[in-house]
Design a protein around this motif. Structure first.
Motif, PDB file in Angstrom:
ATOM      1  N   PHE B  11       0.827  -1.222   0.000  1.00 36.22           N
ATOM      2  CA  PHE B  11       0.000   0.000   0.000  1.00 36.22           C
ATOM      3  C   PHE B  11       0.860   1.270   0.000  1.00 36.22           C
ATOM      4  N   ALA B  12       2.033   1.185   0.624  1.00 36.84           N
ATOM      5  CA  ALA B  12       2.947   2.338   0.580  1.00 36.84           C
ATOM      6  C   ALA B  12       3.407   2.597  -0.853  1.00 36.84           C
ATOM      7  N   ILE B  14       1.751   1.840  -3.633  1.00 38.81           N
ATOM      8  CA  ILE B  14       0.637   2.436  -4.401  1.00 38.81           C
ATOM      9  C   ILE B  14       0.476   3.916  -4.041  1.00 38.81           C
ATOM     10  N   ALA B  15       0.569   4.205  -2.732  1.00 39.44           N
ATOM     11  CA  ALA B  15       0.433   5.610  -2.291  1.00 39.44           C
ATOM     12  C   ALA B  15       1.544   6.466  -2.917  1.00 39.44           C
ATOM     13  N   ILE B  17       3.194   5.941  -5.747  1.00 39.00           N
ATOM     14  CA  ILE B  17       2.952   6.128  -7.188  1.00 39.00           C
ATOM     15  C   ILE B  17       1.865   7.179  -7.398  1.00 39.00           C
ATOM     16  N   GLY B  18       0.771   7.051  -6.647  1.00 34.43           N
ATOM     17  CA  GLY B  18      -0.353   7.980  -6.807  1.00 34.43           C
ATOM     18  C   GLY B  18       0.005   9.407  -6.459  1.00 34.43           C
ATOM     19  N   PHE B  19       0.686   9.571  -5.321  1.00 31.23           N
ATOM     20  CA  PHE B  19       1.028  10.938  -4.913  1.00 31.23           C
ATOM     21  C   PHE B  19       2.142  11.518  -5.784  1.00 31.23           C
ATOM     22  N   PRO B  93       4.039   8.838   1.725  1.00 27.70           N
ATOM     23  CA  PRO B  93       3.186   7.940   2.517  1.00 27.70           C
ATOM     24  C   PRO B  93       3.465   7.995   4.017  1.00 27.70           C
TER      25      PRO B  93
END
Lengths: 268, 160
Positions: B11-12, B14-15, B17-19, B93
């Motif tokens: 999840f870190a 993904i966070a 990449i998104g941010f 993150p």
């Protein structure tokens, strides 16, 4: 570092005048400042290029301006420019390309005129597709919710809240709305949707969903940049970046509070 | 424990990449950001949640950020981008958003309850969450920036 930079020979490389170099470098520095580069990077890149062409440079980095003076080696002639920073928004892509450009100049791979054309092209680099950013930012905030201990239902609530809030941010910024007002509105709508978990009793961690729903708006990069500038002794720029981030955080907090009061969650 | 660590890392990533895509990074830097964020965040998770010697969140964040800084400086020349491009998105993150949210919430509750006892309680929450948030951010940024200043030559020649 300076000893590793190739020196141009007059026969092979077009040597710009002090004025030409100053105009180019002030624009270059304004571009770097605008795309969110740290002060130490701006100074290093400018020094690298000016030394390559055989000039000295002195620079003051103000919160939204660059004050650059280029000297000849004998310090008998100089040219100064104050240039406002480019309003491009934070862009690591532009930062990377401009840094690469400085090395290409310093290594003698490209000449001054080619560098000027390349820099112009870099200033107008297109950004990532807004719809892709919207989707990825929503996924990121939902993941953030999970990292804080939220369950999968809360992640879904946060995903929707971010999707709506970020879309509002994008369309308002496209319309040229004030960025502080944009942060307020986005936080307001995201918190209203994020409060859904509380209102309808969805999931076991509605408080985490509510708290995380606006976190995509936290201006993390300006906060990190401000501390980095502070460590490097650029206190004015550090303070300015910090205050900009504080103002945006205050706006999003106000939007969050407005959303909570509207949904009757004022007392949490 | 291993599943929790892997889940935290996932999840870190993904966070990160998104941010990071909000800040418009070069395309090839996404995988580096995700990898560095996953390693850094899972190190913080282990430091915080291990049974033998759980470490306070401020120190854990600082240590994890230092590792993130080292990785960013080491990997930046491979990614051909400035160390900050990999470093900052990987740090995002770990930004203590929930502490920031609780600080704002406590501030509102302070204003909402003028009685001394309740006001004192919420003021305590305001100060506790506010200080924790500030010192986590400071620790993170200082921890992450130290490698850039320690290895200046590598950091600033990554795009060469």
């Amino acid at each position: 570092m300076n000893s590793m930079i190739c020196k141009p020979t007059e026969s092979s490389v077009y040597l710009p005048s002090i004025k030409e170099l100053c105009i180019f470098l002030s624009d270059y520095a304004a571009g770097l400042l605008g795309c969110g580069a740290t002060c130490i990077r701006i100074e290093k890149n400018i020094t690298r290029i000016s030394l390559f062409f055989g000039y000295d440079s002195e620079m003051t980095i103000m919160p939204s301006h660059i004050h650059l003076t280029i000297w000849n080696k004998e310090h008998t002639d100089s040219y100064s420019i104050i240039r406002r920073m480019h309003k491009t928004g934070i862009s690591f892509d532009m930062n990377t390309k401009l840094s690469k450009l400085s090395w290409e100049i310093a290594d003698g791979k490209i000449g001054f005129q080619e560098a000027t054309l390349l820099a112009e092209r870099i200033y107008h680099t297109s950004s990532v597709n807004p719809r892709v950013v919207l989707f990825l930012a929503s996924c990121a905030n939902a993941s953030f919710c999970r990292l804080f201990g939220g369950d999968f239902i809360s992640m879904g609530v946060v995903f929707i809240a971010t999707l709506v809030g970020y879309y509002i941010k994008q369309i308002m910024l496209e319309d040229g709305a004030d960025v502080r007002f944009v942060f307020f509105c986005s936080a307001f709508f995201s918190s209203v949707i994020g409060a859904g978990g509380h209102i309808f009793g969805w999931g076991t961690t509605p408080e985490i969903a509510l708290g995380t729903s606006v976190l995509y708006l936290i201006p993390g990069i300006p906060y990190i940049n401000s501390v980095s500038d502070m460590l490097d002794g650029h206190y004015i720029c550090a303070f300015s970046r910090f205050m900009n981030a504080i103002v945006l955080t205050a706006c999003l907090s106000t939007g969050l509070c407005g959303g909570l009061f509207l949904m009757g969650l004022g007392c949490f | 424990m291993w599943i929790d660590i892997l889940q935290d890392a996932f999840f870190a990533a993904i966070a990160a990449i998104g941010f990071s895509c909000i800040s418009n990074p070069p395309r090839n830097s996404y995988c580096y950001c995700a990898f560095i964020a996953a390693v850094g965040h899972s190190i913080r998770y282990v430091l915080l949640n291990n049974e033998w010697l759980p470490i306070h969140i401020i120190l854990s964040s600082t240590i994890a950020a230092f590792v993130i800084g080292l990785l960013a400086v080491y990997l930046a020349p491979h990614a051909k981008c400035p160390a900050e491009t990999c470093l900052y998105p990987a740090l995002l993150p770990m930004i203590p958003g929930i502490y920031a949210y609780r600080t704002v919430a406590a501030l509102l509750l302070c204003l909402y309850h003028p009685e001394e006892t309740l006001f004192g309680h919420y003021f305590y929450l305001l100060a506790y969450n506010g200080f924790t948030c500030i010192f986590i951010v400071l620790g993170m940024v200082i921890g992450a920036t130290i490698p850039i200043f320690l290895f200046k030559n590598t950091s600033f020649q990554a795009t060469r």
